[in-house]
Motif scaffolding. Structure first.
Motif, mmCIF file in Angstrom:
data_model
loop_
_atom_site.group_PDB
_atom_site.id
_atom_site.type_symbol
_atom_site.label_atom_id
_atom_site.label_comp_id
_atom_site.label_asym_id
_atom_site.label_seq_id
_atom_site.Cartn_x
_atom_site.Cartn_y
_atom_site.Cartn_z
ATOM 1 N N SER A 180 0.837 -1.201 0.000
ATOM 2 C CA SER A 180 0.000 0.000 0.000
ATOM 3 C C SER A 180 0.872 1.252 0.000
ATOM 4 O O SER A 180 2.054 1.195 0.358
ATOM 5 C CB SER A 180 -0.902 0.003 1.238
ATOM 6 N N ALA A 181 0.304 2.351 -0.379
ATOM 7 C CA ALA A 181 1.032 3.626 -0.380
ATOM 8 C C ALA A 181 1.498 3.950 1.036
ATOM 9 O O ALA A 181 2.589 4.471 1.236
ATOM 10 C CB ALA A 181 0.144 4.743 -0.913
ATOM 11 N N ARG A 182 0.677 3.613 2.025
ATOM 12 C CA ARG A 182 1.035 3.881 3.417
ATOM 13 C C ARG A 182 2.258 3.068 3.846
ATOM 14 O O ARG A 182 3.173 3.600 4.473
ATOM 15 C CB ARG A 182 -0.153 3.557 4.323
ATOM 16 N N SER A 183 2.290 1.786 3.489
ATOM 17 C CA SER A 183 3.429 0.947 3.889
ATOM 18 C C SER A 183 4.709 1.376 3.169
ATOM 19 O O SER A 183 5.798 1.335 3.747
ATOM 20 C CB SER A 183 3.142 -0.536 3.626
ATOM 21 N N LYS A 184 4.576 1.809 1.911
ATOM 22 C CA LYS A 184 5.751 2.292 1.179
ATOM 23 C C LYS A 184 6.289 3.578 1.815
ATOM 24 O O LYS A 184 7.489 3.758 1.952
ATOM 25 C CB LYS A 184 5.409 2.552 -0.288
ATOM 26 N N ALA A 185 5.384 4.482 2.222
ATOM 27 C CA ALA A 185 5.792 5.739 2.852
ATOM 28 C C ALA A 185 6.473 5.466 4.187
ATOM 29 O O ALA A 185 7.474 6.106 4.525
ATOM 30 C CB ALA A 185 4.580 6.648 3.045
ATOM 31 N N ARG A 186 5.948 4.514 4.942
ATOM 32 C CA ARG A 186 6.554 4.165 6.237
ATOM 33 C C ARG A 186 7.961 3.619 6.041
ATOM 34 O O ARG A 186 8.893 4.000 6.746
ATOM 35 C CB ARG A 186 5.674 3.148 6.961
#
Length: 93
Positions: free
Chosen positions: A73-79
């Motif tokens: 997900s975009a969130r996991s990539k950003a993290r």
């Protein structure tokens, strides 16, 4: 003919080869071996996501543990990006 990812001891990225079996993939990758790669440690069949990337001509990044920095997900990539930019992971005691 399926796509295989062949992993080397001294290299972080895999060599992608079309082959009918893992042993054929190893022998085909051996021909592409360059100095400093080390020995072949694993030959795994590419999963459907990787095969799609290969067909599109995109460089496949796959870690030896099977995870991929290209999917999620975009969130996991950003993290993950934030963790890398901090330099090291903070451990709470």
């Amino acid at each position: 003919m399926a796509w295989y990812l062949v992993f080397w001891r001294n290299r972080s990225t895999a060599t992608v080869v079309p082959a009918a079996s893992a042993s054929q993939a190893r022998s085909r990758a051996q021909r592409q071996q360059k100095k400093g790669y080390g020995v072949i440690v694993a030959a795994r069949r590419a999963n459907p996501q990787d095969s799609q990337l290969i067909r599109r001509g995109v460089w496949v990044r796959r870690r030896r543990d099977g995870s991929s920095p290209q999917f999620g997900s975009a969130r996991s990539k950003a993290r993950a990006r934030r963790q890398r930019s901090q330099g090291l992971l903070k451990v709470s005691s």
